[in-house]
Design a protein around this motif. Structure first.
Motif, PDB file in Angstrom:
ATOM      1  N   SER A 448       0.052   4.258   0.096  1.00 21.62           N
ATOM      2  CA  SER A 448       1.239   3.887   0.875  1.00 21.62           C
ATOM      3  C   SER A 448       1.778   5.071   1.665  1.00 21.62           C
ATOM      4  O   SER A 448       1.747   6.216   1.186  1.00 21.62           O
ATOM      5  CB  SER A 448       2.328   3.362  -0.065  1.00 21.62           C
ATOM      6  OG  SER A 448       3.512   3.067   0.647  1.00 21.62           O
ATOM      7  N   PRO A 449       2.273   4.840   2.886  1.00 22.21           N
ATOM      8  CA  PRO A 449       2.875   5.929   3.674  1.00 22.21           C
ATOM      9  C   PRO A 449       4.277   6.302   3.177  1.00 22.21           C
ATOM     10  O   PRO A 449       4.825   7.301   3.613  1.00 22.21           O
ATOM     11  CB  PRO A 449       2.920   5.346   5.086  1.00 22.21           C
ATOM     12  CG  PRO A 449       3.042   3.872   4.883  1.00 22.21           C
ATOM     13  CD  PRO A 449       2.256   3.563   3.630  1.00 22.21           C
ATOM     14  N   ILE A 450       4.845   5.487   2.310  1.00 15.68           N
ATOM     15  CA  ILE A 450       6.166   5.776   1.754  1.00 15.68           C
ATOM     16  C   ILE A 450       6.047   5.865   0.237  1.00 15.68           C
ATOM     17  O   ILE A 450       5.137   5.281  -0.359  1.00 15.68           O
ATOM     18  CB  ILE A 450       7.211   4.704   2.152  1.00 15.68           C
ATOM     19  CG1 ILE A 450       6.762   3.314   1.656  1.00 15.68           C
ATOM     20  CG2 ILE A 450       7.406   4.683   3.661  1.00 15.68           C
ATOM     21  CD1 ILE A 450       7.762   2.220   1.927  1.00 15.68           C
ATOM     22  N   PRO A 451       6.933   6.615  -0.435  1.00 17.90           N
ATOM     23  CA  PRO A 451       6.834   6.793  -1.891  1.00 17.90           C
ATOM     24  C   PRO A 451       6.867   5.457  -2.634  1.00 17.90           C
ATOM     25  O   PRO A 451       7.627   4.554  -2.301  1.00 17.90           O
ATOM     26  CB  PRO A 451       8.051   7.650  -2.224  1.00 17.90           C
ATOM     27  CG  PRO A 451       8.400   8.347  -0.952  1.00 17.90           C
ATOM     28  CD  PRO A 451       8.043   7.397   0.141  1.00 17.90           C
ATOM     29  N   VAL A 452       6.005   5.334  -3.634  1.00 13.93           N
ATOM     30  CA  VAL A 452       5.943   4.141  -4.466  1.00 13.93           C
ATOM     31  C   VAL A 452       6.427   4.502  -5.862  1.00 13.93           C
ATOM     32  O   VAL A 452       5.890   5.412  -6.506  1.00 13.93           O
ATOM     33  CB  VAL A 452       4.501   3.591  -4.538  1.00 13.93           C
ATOM     34  CG1 VAL A 452       4.409   2.460  -5.560  1.00 13.93           C
ATOM     35  CG2 VAL A 452       4.054   3.104  -3.179  1.00 13.93           C
ATOM     36  N   THR A 453       7.434   3.819  -6.340  1.00 13.00           N
ATOM     37  CA  THR A 453       7.977   4.080  -7.674  1.00 13.00           C
ATOM     38  C   THR A 453       7.603   3.008  -8.675  1.00 13.00           C
ATOM     39  O   THR A 453       7.586   3.253  -9.877  1.00 13.00           O
ATOM     40  CB  THR A 453       9.512   4.198  -7.608  1.00 13.00           C
ATOM     41  OG1 THR A 453      10.050   2.984  -7.050  1.00 13.00           O
ATOM     42  CG2 THR A 453       9.915   5.377  -6.724  1.00 13.00           C
ATOM     43  N   SER A 454       7.289   1.825  -8.184  1.00 14.37           N
ATOM     44  CA  SER A 454       6.999   0.713  -9.093  1.00 14.37           C
ATOM     45  C   SER A 454       6.239  -0.365  -8.345  1.00 14.37           C
ATOM     46  O   SER A 454       6.348  -0.506  -7.127  1.00 14.37           O
ATOM     47  CB  SER A 454       8.303   0.136  -9.655  1.00 14.37           C
ATOM     48  OG  SER A 454       8.064  -1.065 -10.361  1.00 14.37           O
ATOM     49  N   ALA A 455       5.444  -1.134  -9.126  1.00 17.46           N
ATOM     50  CA  ALA A 455       4.746  -2.294  -8.571  1.00 17.46           C
ATOM     51  C   ALA A 455       5.454  -3.585  -8.925  1.00 17.46           C
ATOM     52  O   ALA A 455       4.894  -4.676  -8.723  1.00 17.46           O
ATOM     53  CB  ALA A 455       3.309  -2.315  -9.068  1.00 17.46           C
ATOM     54  N   ASP A 456       6.669  -3.470  -9.438  1.00 16.40           N
ATOM     55  CA  ASP A 456       7.430  -4.674  -9.785  1.00 16.40           C
ATOM     56  C   ASP A 456       7.609  -5.556  -8.558  1.00 16.40           C
ATOM     57  O   ASP A 456       7.936  -5.076  -7.470  1.00 16.40           O
ATOM     58  CB  ASP A 456       8.797  -4.289 -10.345  1.00 16.40           C
ATOM     59  CG  ASP A 456       8.691  -3.591 -11.696  1.00 16.40           C
ATOM     60  OD1 ASP A 456       7.599  -3.639 -12.288  1.00 16.40           O
ATOM     61  OD2 ASP A 456       9.684  -2.963 -12.127  1.00 16.40           O
ATOM     62  N   ASP A 457       7.409  -6.834  -8.736  1.00 13.73           N
ATOM     63  CA  ASP A 457       7.588  -7.845  -7.688  1.00 13.73           C
ATOM     64  C   ASP A 457       6.576  -7.721  -6.546  1.00 13.73           C
ATOM     65  O   ASP A 457       6.718  -8.382  -5.517  1.00 13.73           O
ATOM     66  CB  ASP A 457       9.009  -7.788  -7.093  1.00 13.73           C
ATOM     67  CG  ASP A 457      10.081  -8.008  -8.142  1.00 13.73           C
ATOM     68  OD1 ASP A 457       9.837  -8.813  -9.055  1.00 13.73           O
ATOM     69  OD2 ASP A 457      11.143  -7.369  -8.047  1.00 13.73           O
ATOM     70  N   PRO A 478      -0.024   6.184  -9.147  1.00 11.65           N
ATOM     71  CA  PRO A 478       0.635   7.428  -8.732  1.00 11.65           C
ATOM     72  C   PRO A 478      -0.301   8.465  -8.122  1.00 11.65           C
ATOM     73  O   PRO A 478       0.100   9.219  -7.230  1.00 11.65           O
ATOM     74  CB  PRO A 478       1.248   7.937 -10.049  1.00 11.65           C
ATOM     75  CG  PRO A 478       1.394   6.722 -10.899  1.00 11.65           C
ATOM     76  CD  PRO A 478       0.235   5.853 -10.557  1.00 11.65           C
ATOM     77  N   ALA A 479      -1.562   8.516  -8.576  1.00 15.53           N
ATOM     78  CA  ALA A 479      -2.480   9.556  -8.093  1.00 15.53           C
ATOM     79  C   ALA A 479      -2.744   9.453  -6.599  1.00 15.53           C
ATOM     80  O   ALA A 479      -3.036  10.462  -5.939  1.00 15.53           O
ATOM     81  CB  ALA A 479      -3.801   9.481  -8.854  1.00 15.53           C
ATOM     82  N   ILE A 480      -2.638   8.243  -6.037  1.00 12.15           N
ATOM     83  CA  ILE A 480      -2.852   8.082  -4.591  1.00 12.15           C
ATOM     84  C   ILE A 480      -1.550   7.738  -3.882  1.00 12.15           C
ATOM     85  O   ILE A 480      -1.553   7.512  -2.665  1.00 12.15           O
ATOM     86  CB  ILE A 480      -3.917   7.008  -4.289  1.00 12.15           C
ATOM     87  CG1 ILE A 480      -3.435   5.620  -4.747  1.00 12.15           C
ATOM     88  CG2 ILE A 480      -5.245   7.369  -4.934  1.00 12.15           C
ATOM     89  CD1 ILE A 480      -4.339   4.491  -4.275  1.00 12.15           C
ATOM     90  N   GLY A 481      -0.456   7.674  -4.632  1.00 16.73           N
ATOM     91  CA  GLY A 481       0.817   7.315  -4.024  1.00 16.73           C
ATOM     92  C   GLY A 481       0.820   5.899  -3.505  1.00 16.73           C
ATOM     93  O   GLY A 481       1.316   5.630  -2.411  1.00 16.73           O
ATOM     94  N   GLY A 482       0.276   4.953  -4.298  1.00 12.32           N
ATOM     95  CA  GLY A 482       0.173   3.588  -3.814  1.00 12.32           C
ATOM     96  C   GLY A 482      -0.012   2.583  -4.922  1.00 12.32           C
ATOM     97  O   GLY A 482       0.591   2.697  -6.003  1.00 12.32           O
ATOM     98  N   TYR A 483      -0.905   1.615  -4.662  1.00 11.87           N
ATOM     99  CA  TYR A 483      -1.078   0.492  -5.556  1.00 11.87           C
ATOM    100  C   TYR A 483      -2.564   0.246  -5.814  1.00 11.87           C
ATOM    101  O   TYR A 483      -3.431   0.644  -5.036  1.00 11.87           O
ATOM    102  CB  TYR A 483      -0.501  -0.791  -4.938  1.00 11.87           C
ATOM    103  CG  TYR A 483       0.926  -0.694  -4.465  1.00 11.87           C
ATOM    104  CD1 TYR A 483       1.984  -0.954  -5.329  1.00 11.87           C
ATOM    105  CD2 TYR A 483       1.216  -0.365  -3.131  1.00 11.87           C
ATOM    106  CE1 TYR A 483       3.308  -0.894  -4.889  1.00 11.87           C
ATOM    107  CE2 TYR A 483       2.524  -0.300  -2.684  1.00 11.87           C
ATOM    108  CZ  TYR A 483       3.562  -0.564  -3.566  1.00 11.87           C
ATOM    109  OH  TYR A 483       4.867  -0.490  -3.127  1.00 11.87           O
ATOM    110  N   ARG A 484      -2.814  -0.448  -6.922  1.00  9.64           N
ATOM    111  CA  ARG A 484      -4.155  -0.955  -7.202  1.00  9.64           C
ATOM    112  C   ARG A 484      -4.058  -2.458  -7.400  1.00  9.64           C
ATOM    113  O   ARG A 484      -3.296  -2.940  -8.260  1.00  9.64           O
ATOM    114  CB  ARG A 484      -4.749  -0.300  -8.437  1.00  9.64           C
ATOM    115  CG  ARG A 484      -6.008  -0.980  -8.968  1.00  9.64           C
ATOM    116  CD  ARG A 484      -6.768  -0.130  -9.954  1.00  9.64           C
ATOM    117  NE  ARG A 484      -7.507   0.931  -9.266  1.00  9.64           N
ATOM    118  CZ  ARG A 484      -8.310   1.802  -9.896  1.00  9.64           C
ATOM    119  NH1 ARG A 484      -8.443   1.757 -11.214  1.00  9.64           N
ATOM    120  NH2 ARG A 484      -8.951   2.729  -9.198  1.00  9.64           N
TER     121      ARG A 484
END
Length: 526
Positions: A448-457, A478-484
Motif C-alpha cells: 500500500s502507498p499509505i500506512p496499513v495498521t489493520s486489515a479489519d473490514d 507489515p513486512a511489505i506495508g500492505g495486505y495479503r
C-alpha cells in the motif's frame, strides 16, 4: 537472440583487444540533401504507393559466416565516436554488419536542415582476433547505432539507447542494465500466417546544440518499411532517472493486416516465485519483467503477472480511452534473483503513455513457451479496433518512460507477489479435507502507498470465469506495508480460467485489480 547480443556487445566495450591502427573519427559525406519531417513523411508515403522492395542482405562471405564470438569481438572504437571531439552532450557509436545483421541501415546527421551520410571505414572498429582474408569494402555501411550520454557520472558517457536489428530499440534509465526491448511496430504477432517484422531502413539524427540548450534532448528520425506499410518516425530522447522517449509517427498502409501492434514491447520471463517448479535452477527468479500493468480510461488499474506456459497464450484487454500500459519489473530485491552477473533487479520497466491515435482498441499480451532465458518470449502492444485501410495515413503519438520507477504514481495498493499451491489442509486425511483435491490455494500480496495498521473490514473481492473461490480472507502484512489476500479456488473442468481479485473497504477500492489466467491441468489440478 538479438536482444541478448545487444547486451553482450555493450558489456564487451571495455574488454582488452588486439592493438589496431589509430581510430578515425566518424566522417560525413561531402554531399548533403535537404531534410525535414515533411520530407520524410512524403518519402514514406511515396514508398507505400509502390510495391515493397526487400533488402538483399548480401554480405561478403567473411562477414556472413562469422560466429557469435567472432562478431562479438568486433567493437566500435570509443575514441572515434561522433561528436566526441566537439564535446557535445551526446555521442554516437556504430555497429558493424555481420552475423544476424545482414542489411545495412543508412545513417545521416542533420544540421541546419540538411542531411549528410555517415561513412563506413574499418578504422572505426577494433576487430580483436577476427581476421579477414580480403579487405572489407568501404561501401559496407552499418547495422545500427547507439547513443551515449553522461547519465550516471558527469565525466563518463554511458550507453543510453541503441537502435539495432529490424525496428528494435532499447533504452536505459539511471543505474539500469539492458533488459526488455521496444519496436517501431509489430504486425500480425501470433497470427497463424506468421509475424511480419518491419525494419528501420534510414535514420536521421539531428546534431544536438552545444551547452545547456542541447544537454538533455536528442532527436532521431527514422524511415520504417515492411510489406504491408511504411512509416515516418520521430524520437525525442530526454535522459534522466527515467529516460523519456517521445514517439510520433505517421504510418502509410500498403494493404490491411490482421493485427497492428502499436508501441510494442518485448521482454523475457522464464520463471518467478510462482513458476519455478519445472526449472532445475539455483536462482529463485529469472525475468526481465514480471507483469503487465494497464490503466484503463475508467480509472481502473490492472496487474497481470507474467507466466511461462507450456503453450502459446494470448490475452486481450479491451480498452477505450486508454491511459497507459507497460511491462514492469516491480521486484527490485537482489536476493529474489541471486544472479550476480545478470542482475535482473536492475532491468528497466517501460511505461507507455498514449498521446494521439489511441481510441477504441485493445491491449494484447502474448506469452510464448520458453526453456531458456536467451529468448524474449513476452510481447505486449496496443491494437486499434479499426483495421488499417490502404491509402489512409495513421497518425500516432505516445511517450515511453524507461527506468526503475515508471508508470502512474500508485494511489491504491499494488500487487507485489503471486503464489499458488495445493489447497490441501495439513494434518487432515483425504476424506476430511474441506475442499476438492483439485483446489489450489492462491496468495496475493498488495503493497500500500499509505500506512496499513489493520486489515479489519478489508474484503478481497474474487471473481472467476468458471469454478468457485472459497475460504477467502485478508491479513495485514507489515513486512511489505500492505495486505495479503488468500483464497482457495476449485476449478470446474480443465479449461483455462480467468481470475480477478481486488481489495476494498466498504465501497472504497484499496487496490488495483489482480488478473491471472489459471490452467488447472498445468498448475496442479486434476
Amino acid at each position: 537472440m538479438i536482444p541478448l547480443l545487444i547486451a553482450s556487445l555493450s558489456a564487451s566495450l571495455n574488454l582488452a583487444a588486439t592493438p589496431a591502427p589509430a581510430a578515425t573519427a566518424v566522417s560525413l559525406s561531402a554531399e548533403s540533401q535537404p531534410f525535414s519531417e515533411t520530407w520524410l513523411r512524403d518519402r514514406a508515403q511515396q514508398m507505400a504507393q509502390a510495391d515493397y522492395a526487400p533488402l538483399t542482405g548480401k554480405l561478403p562471405p567473411a562477414l556472413a559466416d562469422l560466429t557469435y564470438d567472432q562478431y562479438r569481438d568486433i567493437r566500435f572504437r570509443p575514441d572515434a565516436s561522433l561528436w566526441r571531439s566537439a564535446k557535445l552532450p551526446f555521442q554516437l557509436q556504430l555497429f558493424h554488419l555481420g552475423l544476424f545483421f545482414a542489411d545495412p541501415v543508412s545513417l545521416h546527421v542533420v544540421e541546419r536542415g540538411r542531411a549528410r551520410t555517415m561513412r563506413y571505414t574499418t578504422n572505426l572498429f577494433n576487430y580483436g582476433k577476427t581476421r579477414f582474408s580480403e579487405p572489407l569494402p568501404d561501401t559496407l555501411g552499418f547495422a545500427g547505432f547507439r547513443i551515449h550520454y553522461p547519465l550516471n557520472r558527469k565525466d563518463y558517457f554511458d550507453e543510453l539507447m541503441v537502435f539495432l536489428g529490424a525496428s528494435y530499440f532499447r533504452a536505459l534509465g539511471r543505474d539500469n542494465l539492458y533488459g526488455l526491448s521496444a519496436r517501431g511496430l509489430a504486425i500480425d504477432t501470433a497470427e497463424p500466417t506468421g509475424e511480419i517484422f518491419p525494419v528501420f531502413r534510414e535514420f536521421y539524427v539531428e546534431k544536438p546544440a552545444k551547452g545547456a540548450k542541447g544537454a538533455k534532448h536528442l532527436v532521431v528520425h527514422a524511415l520504417l518499411d515492411s510489406p504491408p506499410m511504411t512509416g515516418a518516425y520521430r524520437f525525442d530522447i530526454i535522459p534522466g532517472d527515467n529516460i523519456e522517449v517521445r514517439v510520433t509517427t505517421t504510418l502509410f498502409p500498403r494493404r490491411s493486416v490482421q493485427r497492428l501492434g502499436v508501441a510494442p514491447l518485448t521482454s523475457m520471463f522464464l520463471f518467478g516465485e510462482n513458476g519455478r517448479r519445472s526449472f532445475d535452477d539455483y536462482r529463485p527468479e529469472v525475468h526481465d519483467s514480471d507483469g503487465l500493468l494497464i490503466w484503463f480510461g475508467n480509472g481502473e488499474q490492472l496487474w497481470r503477472p507474467l507466466q511461462n506456459s507450456d503453450r502459446l497464450e494470448m490475452s486481450e484487454f479491451r480498452a477505450e480511452g486508454l491511459k497507459g500500459f507497460g511491462l514492469l519489473q516491480r521486484d527490485r530485491k537482489q536476493s529474489h534473483y541471486e544472479d550476480l552477473e545478470a542482475s535482473y533487479e536492475r532491468r528497466p520497466s517501460v511505461w507507455i503513455e498514449p498521446r494521439e491515435g489511441f481510441g477504441k482498441g485493445s491491449v494484447f499480451l502474448v506469452e510464448i513457451p520458453s526453456r531458456e532465458e536467451i529468448h524474449d518470449n513476452i510481447v505486449a502492444f496496443y491494437t486499434p479496433e479499426a483495421k488499417p485501410a490502404p491509402g489512409t495515413p495513421i497518425r500516432l503519438a505516445y511517450r515511453m518512460y524507461w527506468g526503475v520507477k515508471t508508470g502512474p504514481r500508485p494511489f491504491v495498493a499494488s500487487t507485489v507477489g503471486t503464489r499458488t499451491g495445493s489447497a490441501r489442509q495439513v494434518g487432515l486425511a483425504a476424506n476430511q479435507q474441506k475442499v476438492d483435491a483439485s483446489a489450489r490455494k492462491f496468495v496475493v500480496d498488495f503493497a500500500s502507498p499509505i500506512p496499513v495498521t489493520s486489515a479489519d473490514d478489508v474484503e478481497a473481492v474474487v471473481s472467476a470465469s468458471s469454478g468457485e473461490a472459497k475460504n477467502t480472507r485478508v491479513e495485514s502484512y507489515p513486512a511489505i506495508g500492505g495486505y495479503r489476500a488468500v483464497f482457495d479456488f476449485v476449478p470446474n473442468g480443465s479449461n483455462p480460467v480467468e481470475l480477478r481479485c481486488f481489495l476494498r473497504r466498504g465501497d472504497t477500492a484499496l487496490s488495483e485489480t489482480w488478473s491471472y489466467r489459471f490452467t488447472p491441468q498445468r498448475e496442479g489440478g486434476k
